[in-house]
Design an enzyme around this catalytic site. Structure first.
Site: not given
Ligand code: NAI
Length: 246
Positions: A89, A141, A154-158, A187
């Site tokens: 995640n 995503s 980002y899009a490339a990674s997803k 979200i």
């Molecule tokens: P967020 O930024 O609220 O939470 C991400 C979490 O990942 C944080 O707790 C952060 O500390 C942790 N993290 C980041 N880099 C890290 C690292 N190097 N090592 C360990 N932990 C690390 O993000 P959110 O919104 O909860 O997103 C979660 C996932 O859902 C992500 O992959 C995001 O790309 C994906 N996503 C989110 C969307 C949204 O609208 N919020 C939409 C589509 C996908």
């Protein structure tokens, strides 16, 4: 092994979608290990879980340090007789128009969003094969499905996660292992809070539901794909997006 006994590992578990996934899996009676680099927010997750009557294992790790990540996963697998569920995640954004994007922003984002997911999966898959059970859920995503201006990295990674997921299925599906992607739309989390109102208003116009999703909306879908009930669903991309990417 009873499904509740299988350890679930969630990366990026300290807040947002990862936290909701962790709490949902705990509520379903599973043992869950939450990994994140934010020690303070991991403590808050522990408190939140405990207030709800659960106990969560937490590990503070920067998942781009892949040797540390793999060491933790191997130790967890050893202590718990394997890892049954892996939810990749953790993810970051480094948005800019492609012409302005620095190579470092590309590299860091890929290390978190794609390489760490690859390394975590490669590490846990051995015990999944041994136990003849595995559920891998990768948080992609809609950006990886539709593309997104200002988010080429980002899009490339997803999109990379989607290709990786389908390839895993072709390698190990016959071992009773499934790998699927969830592609969230918009979200409400800290990640999206920082976006300007103009961007949020424009996003709403292209979402048929005309509303944003919650971390819990994503968590429920992950919990289903992580369950025994989803055993014949493999290599899919489930958009949790209010109809945005259809
Ligand atoms: P967020 O930024 O609220 O939470 C991400 C979490 O990942 C944080 O707790 C952060 O500390 C942790 N993290 C980041 N880099 C890290 C690292 N190097 N090592 C360990 N932990 C690390 O993000 P959110 O919104 O909860 O997103 C979660 C996932 O859902 C992500 O992959 C995001 O790309 C994906 N996503 C989110 C969307 C949204 O609208 N919020 C939409 C589509 C996908």
């Amino acid at each position: 092994m009873a499904q509740q006994k299988r350890l679930a590992v969630v990366t990026g578990a300290a807040r947002g979608i990862g936290k909701a996934i962790t709490l949902e899996l705990l509520a379903q009676g599973r043992e869950v290990a939450g990994l994140d680099l934010n020690a303070k927010q991991l403590k808050e997750l522990e408190k939140c879980a405990s207030e709800a009557g659960y106990s969560v294992i937490t590990k503070c790790v920067d998942i781009t340090k892949t040797s540390e990540l793999c060491e933790i996963l191997n130790a967890l697998a050893k202590e718990h007789g394997g890892i049954g569920i892996l939810v990749n995640n953790a993810g970051i954004t480094r948005d800019k128009l492609m012409m302005q994007m620095e190579e470092d922003d590309y590299d860091l984002l890929m290390a978190v969003n794609l390489k760490a997911a690859f390394m975590a999966t490669k590490t846990v898959i051995r015990s999944m094969i041994r136990n003849k059970f595995g559920r891998i859920v990768n948080i992609s995503s809609v950006a990886g499905v539709m593309g997104q201006a200002g988010s080429t990295n980002y899009a490339a990674s997803k999109a990379g996660l989607i290709g990786m997921t389908k390839s895993i299925v072709r390698e190990v599906a016959k071992k009773n292992i499934t790998a699927n992607c969830i592609a969230p739309g918009f979200i409400l989390t800290e990640m999206t809070k920082v976006l300007p109102d103009m961007v949020k208003d424009a996003a709403k116009q292209v979402i048929p539901a005309r509303s944003f999703g919650s971390p819990e909306d994503v968590a429920k879908a992950v919990a289903f794909l992580a369950s025994d009930d989803s055993g014949y669903i493999n290599g899919q991309v489930l958009c949790v997006d209010g109809g945005m990417a259809m």
